[in-house]
Design a protein around this motif. Structure first.
Motif, short mmCIF file in Angstrom:
data_model
loop_
_atom_site.label_atom_id
_atom_site.label_comp_id
_atom_site.label_asym_id
_atom_site.label_seq_id
_atom_site.Cartn_x
_atom_site.Cartn_y
_atom_site.Cartn_z
N VAL A 1 106.19 -22.72 60.13
CA VAL A 1 106.26 -21.47 59.38
C VAL A 1 105.62 -21.50 57.98
O VAL A 1 105.93 -22.66 57.17
CB VAL A 1 107.71 -21.13 59.08
N TYR A 2 104.71 -20.80 57.89
CA TYR A 2 103.97 -20.87 56.61
C TYR A 2 104.79 -20.69 55.20
O TYR A 2 105.56 -19.66 55.37
CB TYR A 2 102.55 -19.94 56.55
N LYS A 3 104.46 -21.13 54.22
CA LYS A 3 105.32 -20.87 53.14
C LYS A 3 104.81 -19.37 52.70
O LYS A 3 103.83 -18.94 52.80
CB LYS A 3 104.61 -21.77 51.85
N ALA A 4 106.03 -18.72 52.23
CA ALA A 4 105.66 -17.37 51.61
C ALA A 4 104.66 -17.25 50.54
O ALA A 4 105.08 -18.31 49.37
CB ALA A 4 107.16 -16.79 51.14
N GLU A 5 103.60 -16.44 50.49
CA GLU A 5 102.57 -16.42 49.29
C GLU A 5 103.65 -15.76 48.13
O GLU A 5 103.73 -14.73 47.89
CB GLU A 5 101.37 -15.52 49.71
N PHE B 1 95.20 -26.44 53.32
CA PHE B 1 96.38 -26.21 53.62
C PHE B 1 97.43 -27.18 52.99
O PHE B 1 98.67 -26.44 52.44
CB PHE B 1 96.33 -26.91 55.16
N PHE B 2 97.25 -28.42 52.39
CA PHE B 2 98.09 -29.14 51.77
C PHE B 2 98.20 -28.76 50.42
O PHE B 2 99.38 -28.79 50.02
CB PHE B 2 97.88 -30.61 51.93
N MET C 1 105.56 -30.03 55.81
CA MET C 1 104.42 -30.61 56.12
C MET C 1 104.08 -31.89 56.71
O MET C 1 102.66 -32.10 57.07
CB MET C 1 103.44 -30.40 54.88
N ILE C 2 104.72 -32.75 56.89
CA ILE C 2 104.72 -34.26 57.09
C ILE C 2 104.25 -34.17 58.64
O ILE C 2 103.47 -35.11 58.83
CB ILE C 2 105.92 -34.99 56.76
N PRO C 3 104.97 -33.60 59.47
CA PRO C 3 104.31 -33.52 61.06
C PRO C 3 102.92 -33.21 61.19
O PRO C 3 102.09 -33.63 61.94
CB PRO C 3 105.05 -32.38 61.59
N VAL C 4 102.55 -32.14 60.33
CA VAL C 4 101.19 -31.68 60.34
C VAL C 4 100.18 -32.90 59.68
O VAL C 4 99.18 -33.24 60.06
CB VAL C 4 100.87 -30.32 59.50
N LEU C 5 100.55 -33.44 58.73
CA LEU C 5 99.95 -34.90 58.12
C LEU C 5 99.94 -35.73 59.36
O LEU C 5 98.65 -36.44 59.41
CB LEU C 5 100.87 -35.16 56.81
N ILE C 6 100.66 -36.19 59.81
CA ILE C 6 100.83 -37.12 60.99
C ILE C 6 99.48 -36.84 62.06
O ILE C 6 98.75 -37.83 62.43
CB ILE C 6 102.14 -37.41 61.51
N VAL D 1 118.55 -24.73 43.77
CA VAL D 1 118.09 -24.50 45.02
C VAL D 1 116.37 -24.51 45.17
O VAL D 1 115.85 -24.97 46.22
CB VAL D 1 118.63 -22.91 45.39
N THR D 2 115.98 -24.00 44.05
CA THR D 2 114.30 -24.29 44.04
C THR D 2 114.00 -25.45 44.14
O THR D 2 112.99 -25.83 44.87
CB THR D 2 114.00 -23.48 42.48
N GLN D 3 114.65 -26.66 43.59
CA GLN D 3 114.17 -28.08 43.79
C GLN D 3 114.39 -28.24 45.24
O GLN D 3 113.58 -29.14 45.78
CB GLN D 3 115.06 -28.86 42.61
N VAL D 4 115.59 -28.02 45.62
CA VAL D 4 115.78 -28.31 47.30
C VAL D 4 114.56 -27.66 48.19
O VAL D 4 114.08 -28.38 49.02
CB VAL D 4 117.18 -27.68 47.54
N GLU D 5 114.24 -26.44 47.94
CA GLU D 5 113.16 -25.58 48.66
C GLU D 5 111.95 -26.17 48.49
O GLU D 5 111.18 -26.40 49.42
CB GLU D 5 113.28 -24.26 48.60
N GLU D 6 111.56 -26.62 47.37
CA GLU D 6 110.16 -27.40 47.12
C GLU D 6 110.04 -28.75 47.91
O GLU D 6 109.12 -29.07 48.55
CB GLU D 6 110.04 -27.59 45.59
N THR D 7 111.14 -29.47 47.96
CA THR D 7 111.25 -30.49 48.67
C THR D 7 111.00 -30.30 50.31
O THR D 7 110.52 -30.99 50.90
CB THR D 7 112.73 -31.47 48.39
N LYS D 8 111.77 -29.20 50.60
CA LYS D 8 111.83 -28.68 52.01
C LYS D 8 110.18 -28.55 52.40
O LYS D 8 109.81 -28.98 53.48
CB LYS D 8 112.35 -27.64 52.36
N GLN D 9 109.48 -27.99 51.45
CA GLN D 9 108.28 -27.43 51.68
C GLN D 9 107.17 -28.69 52.02
O GLN D 9 106.43 -28.64 52.79
CB GLN D 9 107.59 -26.65 50.64
N MET D 10 107.49 -29.87 51.28
CA MET D 10 106.76 -30.96 51.33
C MET D 10 106.86 -31.55 52.46
O MET D 10 106.15 -32.27 53.07
CB MET D 10 107.00 -31.77 49.97
N LEU D 11 108.08 -31.61 52.77
CA LEU D 11 108.89 -32.33 53.93
C LEU D 11 108.21 -31.69 55.41
O LEU D 11 108.04 -32.38 56.23
CB LEU D 11 110.30 -32.41 54.00
#
Length: 598
Positions: free
Chosen positions: A567-571, A485-486, A336-341, A324-334
């Protein structure tokens, strides 16, 4: 008791962040790392920035004056090369993380950089590697560079780009590795290291955009390229001399592979139903993450399809089953992509400071007194200066004022800071359009339109100063916020990939600049009134800048829409919460004291 005292003093204990020497042995805190090691690294960065900006800032002048290229071709060659320089770090980071480690990747890449710089110096020095001089304003009448001459020059240029792909993402990380995150004193020192790191970047950039561009324009390109080449060689030797003092981190595998395995596993499991309880998904225990110095992340409902990668199906294959952690890490990176664009357009605006803005400067009066001529590219120094001043004012004044209003420890959010910079970019292009319209009016009034006389217009080059200064202010908002941010929003195990997002933004922004310039130039030429021609006095750069202002405005409104749903990542560390509590205490303390006193 003695052991405890030694551990407290931090003299003889081993580092706790997994750093090792080149042979893979644990390292003593007192023998390696910290400021002793970082001094070598900071000196290297001064010379590296000097070399890069010494070439990129004035490259359009060399391409037009020495290789006889037109405005569009030369501007596109600058942005295509800059785009490559900023895209290549993804490859360099991958090689370092997955295979060679940062130190070895850096050494190989720096050797490639030095070879590229050496070839580049030869290309600008040997008469046989350049076309004969030509003073005709219309570069179409000049003898073009031969295929061999272009191959040598651009071959050297892109060899340098390849090398910087391995140095840029690794040198700053090597510096950060010299401080142990698990040691309070060293963790505090790491923040100070990044301050010195930024200072080295500013110092190298300022030297390049003032001294080096002056030498290139007024003394000679051989010396102008030779000096940073010699400086780079010396800095590499200094870096190598520091080898006995460095701490190293072993390659841990590429985040690209981890993300790819999540996506592949989710696709493979797409037919399987998700369990109602997220606790039924595959995950490791807290103790497993504690051993690795990592954090476990709970499942979230966003990008729900990816949760299928964690469905248990009796397989331990990482391409079929992920945590689940690996999945959530991937979600966090994905996520950010709209902001990156949305950051591509600001990077496209930034590209104008090294191309069209400088090209405009060549048409203006650059004299100070009777003898001194300002190099057009030296106006880029004002971008650096205004950015430095803006960052200080932002940090010391703006943040403190906004903290009282918003109760946010950062003053405003990272996306709000980015958005302010985007508004400034719209303003910059509007001002640039108005200034260019004034420049064209002066050209018409003095009969210098036609094919161009080659003489400077009776208009000071400092007319362009406001747009250069505003670019620095905009960078203090957009570029600084983008980097933070990134990095901040990336999961702990993918910080290097998060940092590479900001570099990728600059790279793609440069490629986008080339595309827009070529497309607009081609379309307007077909309709008989080219906006961007070799003779700027007969062009309509004012229309082009207005077009970029419209694109920037559209991009800003798209950014607002994306920001609304982000939605910002939980600190994980709770550091922001701690800062917020501290702010509340500061506000409540005067009140409570007053209340007690009465």
């Amino acid at each position: 008791m003695a052991a405890s005292a030694a551990e407290e003093s931090g003299v003889d204990d081993y580092t706790k962040d997994g750093t090792v020497d080149l042979k893979g042995n644990p390292v003593l805190r007192s023998k390696r790392g910290r400021w002793k090691a970082c001094s070598f690294i900071v000196v290297y960065e001064v010379f590296e920035r000097m070399a890069y900006y010494g070439i990129s800032t004035n490259l359009i002048i060399f391409l037009t004056k020495k290789l006889h290229q037109g405005t569009v071709a030369s501007a596109n060659n600058v942005t295509n090369w800059s785009g490559t320089v900023w895209i290549m770090p993804i490859l360099g980071a991958y090689i370092a993380d997955a295979h060679l480690g940062r130190y070895r990747t850096f050494l190989i890449a720096s050797a490639i950089c030095l070879t590229g710089m050496g070839l580049l110096t030869l290309a600008v020095s040997l008469p046989s590697l350049k076309p004969p001089p030509c003073l005709d304003v219309n570069k179409g009448n000049c003898k073009p560079a031969s295929t061999l001459q272009l191959a040598v020059f651009f071959g050297a240029l892109y060899m340098l780009a390849l090398g910087t792909g391995g140095t840029k993402p690794n040198i700053s990380t090597i510096g950060a590795d010299q401080f142990d995150e698990f040691h309070p004193k060293e963790k505090a020192q790491k923040l100070s290291f990044f301050n010195w790191w930024m200072f080295s970047i500013f110092f190298g950039t300022l030297f390049a955009t003032t001294i080096l561009v002056y030498i290139q324009d007024n003394v000679g390109w051989s010396l102008g390229y030779g000096l940073p080449t010699i400086g780079l060689a010396i800095s590499i030797l200094i870096f190598v001399a520091g080898t006995p003092f460095y701490r190293h981190k072993l390659p841990t595998g590429s985040p690209f592979t981890k993300m790819a395995s999540v996506i592949v596993a989710a696709v493979r499991n797409w037919r399987l139903p998700l369990p109602n309880d997220p606790k039924e998904l595959h995950e490791l225990g807290f103790e497993e993450y504690a051993k690795q110095g990592a954090f476990r992340i709970d499942s979230t409902p966003s990008l729900r399809f990816l949760n299928k990668a964690a469905i248990r199906r009796g397989s331990s294959d990482s391409w079929k089953l992920c945590t689940v952690t690996q999945v959530e890490e991937t979600k966090q990176m994905l996520r950010m992509i709209p902001v990156l664009i949305c950051t591509f357009m600001p990077s496209t605006m930034l590209a104008q400071t090294h191309t069209l803005f400088i090209k405009q400067g060549t048409t203006l009066d650059r004299s100070i007194g009777s003898h001194f001529q300002i190099p057009p590219a030296s106006l880029a120094a004002f971008v650096t200066i205004s950015m430095l001043l803006s960052v200080v004012i932002y940090d010391r004044l703006f943040v403190k004022i906004m903290q009282r209003i918003t109760k946010n420890p950062r003053g405003i959010t990272l996306l709000q800071r980015m958005g302010i910079g985007m508004i400034l970019h719209v303003l910059i292009m509007i001002i640039a359009s108005r200034v260019e319209r004034h420049r064209l009016d002066v050209a018409r009034q003095n009969g210098q339109v036609g094919n161009g006389s080659g003489q400077a217009l009776p208009l000071t080059i400092f007319t362009l100063l406001p747009q250069f200064m505003l670019v620095g202010v905009a960078d203090a908002f957009t570029e600084v916020a983008k980097i933070e941010f990134f990095y901040d929003q990336a999961p702990e195990s993918m910080k290097s990939l998060g940092t590479s997002y900001s570099m990728t933004s600059i790279g793609i922004g440069n490629f986008l600049s080339s595309f827009l310039l070529s497309t607009v130039s081609s379309i307007t030429h077909k309709h008989g009134n080219g906006w961007i021609m070799n003779n700027l006095n007969a062009s309509h750069l004012d229309y082009y800048y207005a077009f970029l202002a419209v694109l920037s405005a559209i991009n800003f409104f798209l950014f607002l829409l994306i920001s609304k749903f982000y939605v910002y990542k939980a600190e994980v560390s709770g550091s922001i919460k701690a800062l917020a509590d501290e702010l509340k205490d500061k506000k409540l303390k005067p009140f409570s004291e007053k209340h007690t006193h009465t």
